[in-house]
Design an enzyme around this catalytic site. Structure first.
Site, mmCIF file in Angstrom:
data_model
loop_
_atom_site.group_PDB
_atom_site.id
_atom_site.type_symbol
_atom_site.label_atom_id
_atom_site.label_comp_id
_atom_site.label_asym_id
_atom_site.label_seq_id
_atom_site.Cartn_x
_atom_site.Cartn_y
_atom_site.Cartn_z
ATOM 1 N N ASP A 10 64.557 83.265 69.601
ATOM 2 C CA ASP A 10 63.275 83.825 70.022
ATOM 3 C C ASP A 10 62.214 83.578 68.955
ATOM 4 O O ASP A 10 62.267 82.584 68.229
ATOM 5 C CB ASP A 10 63.462 85.316 70.359
ATOM 6 C CG ASP A 10 64.110 86.082 69.203
ATOM 7 O OD1 ASP A 10 63.872 85.720 68.033
ATOM 8 O OD2 ASP A 10 64.874 87.031 69.471
ATOM 9 N N SER A 11 61.259 84.494 68.833
ATOM 10 C CA SER A 11 60.136 84.252 67.900
ATOM 11 C C SER A 11 60.606 84.134 66.457
ATOM 12 O O SER A 11 59.964 83.446 65.656
ATOM 13 C CB SER A 11 59.108 85.382 68.009
ATOM 14 O OG SER A 11 59.718 86.639 67.801
#
Lengths: 242, 242
Positions: A10-11
């Site tokens: 993810d981020s």
């Protein structure tokens, strides 16, 4: 030609080539030995990650990655009824989705080194401050993620790794061993500071080394300049390249 | 699937994924849009780089890079009769070698964006200090590179770019526009500080933008999380992925 290491997540993976980022540091560690490719998708949970699997890791690829890190869970663990509930995935489904990702990668390449990384711990105060900075007075009083709930996801991640015989990195536990982890490792209660990035880098290198992907043991792709005879450069290249 | 940007050069390219490095920063700029691959070879001059060309950029590749930076010259400009003479390549040959590299890349892909980068200026005091730290009292009194000679190589690099109709970055000139460039941009008289890296990153992004490779104009590889409906995620992926 060079082996590829893919960072899927993810981020926290997407941002890993920012200043001091763990992905860039890993690329530096494997300099001239392997390419590090970022496949980080900010905001994604494991349910959404499944849609990408066949695109990012096509079956029958002539050159699948030699190693992949799977680093989700921080969004899956968002709490229902709070600001980020759109991202929530129940913990049982998080575990099964992660299992599907691993199975797919192993189908791509049975020899691929797959490493599971748990979400980092949550600094709830940091998350509330962040929410106030974004939503102002409308920010909910309760954080959209809690450390306790994220810990449940981390535990399932480590258990899945054991079930599947894979190495894992329990960031959630490891970070909390250090006093002041809340601000030392996390910039907004969730994402990594430079020191947090340094820990992830160090842990990934450690796990790769303990498996078979140790940078010092890997060959350089081409001769080092010290091996090249200025008057007869062909020699070094003939030995290694042709 | 993603376009690739390749950084081809010497140690200044090889080190570009170190802390604050321009290569990592470029990867971050093109996050989720292009992959940045480092093909940096510390100590290499353009004569040695030619041996790698067909290996790194095979003709007939189904997916050649969309853009490549060529960043040599710092070693070619090492002075005969001094410490690094093994790396010396005469300036006319440097220019012709660089021309061969460009021709090969254009043969791989006529549409490839090829950008020439000159070597940075030389801080001769910095080089002498570095030599003393390595060789002690045995260090030569004269630096193994001079700013003037490196400037001749930089000039030929820019001229070649003009001849070939390619964009170029004249680092040698650009850095010297700033007072105190010697220590501000260079760590050992030759390699880049974080500020030197930041300048290279900024210049490469500017040149890429002025050509057609502007990150903000490029599509994301997959939906951004804000475009995904939590209750109906398939929709966003059906539109963009299948």
């Amino acid at each position: 030609m060079r082996p590829q290491i893919v960072l899927f997540g993810d981020s926290i993976t997407e941002q890993s080539f920012g200043s001091g980022g763990w992905g860039a540091a890993l690329a530096h560690t494997y300099s001239r030995k392997a390419d590090v490719l970022v496949r980080g998708y900010g905001g994604y949970n494991t349910r959404w990650a499944l849609f990408l699997l066949h695109h990012l890791f096509p079956l029958g690829s002539a050159k699948p990655p030699v190693a992949t890190t799977i680093f989700f869970g921080a969004n899956d663990a968002a709490i229902l009824g709070r600001n980020s509930e759109r991202q929530h995935v129940p913990v049982e489904e998080y575990k099964e989705n992660t299992r599907k990702i691993v199975h797919h990668l192993k189908e791509c390449s049975p020899t691929m080194l797959v490493v599971l990384i748990t979400p980092p711990p949550i600094d709830e105060e940091g998350r509330k401050e962040y929410a106030r900075s974004v939503y102002g007075e409308k920010a909910m009083k309760l954080p959209e993620r809690t450390n306790e709930v994220t810990g449940v996801y981390a535990k399932q991640c480590v258990e899945l790794a054991k079930e599947l015989g894979l190495p894992s990195i329990n960031l959630w536990s490891k970070m909390q061993e250090t006093e002041g982890w809340q601000k030392k490792f996390l910039s907004d209660g969730l994402h990594l500071t430079e020191e947090g990035n340094a820990m992830v880098h160090q842990e990934v290198v450690r796990v790769f080394n303990e498996a078979w992907l140790s940078a010092p043991d890997m060959p350089y792709d081409f001769p080092r300049s010290s091996e090249i005879d200025g008057k007869n450069p062909e020699k070094a290249f003939l030995q290694q390249c042709l």
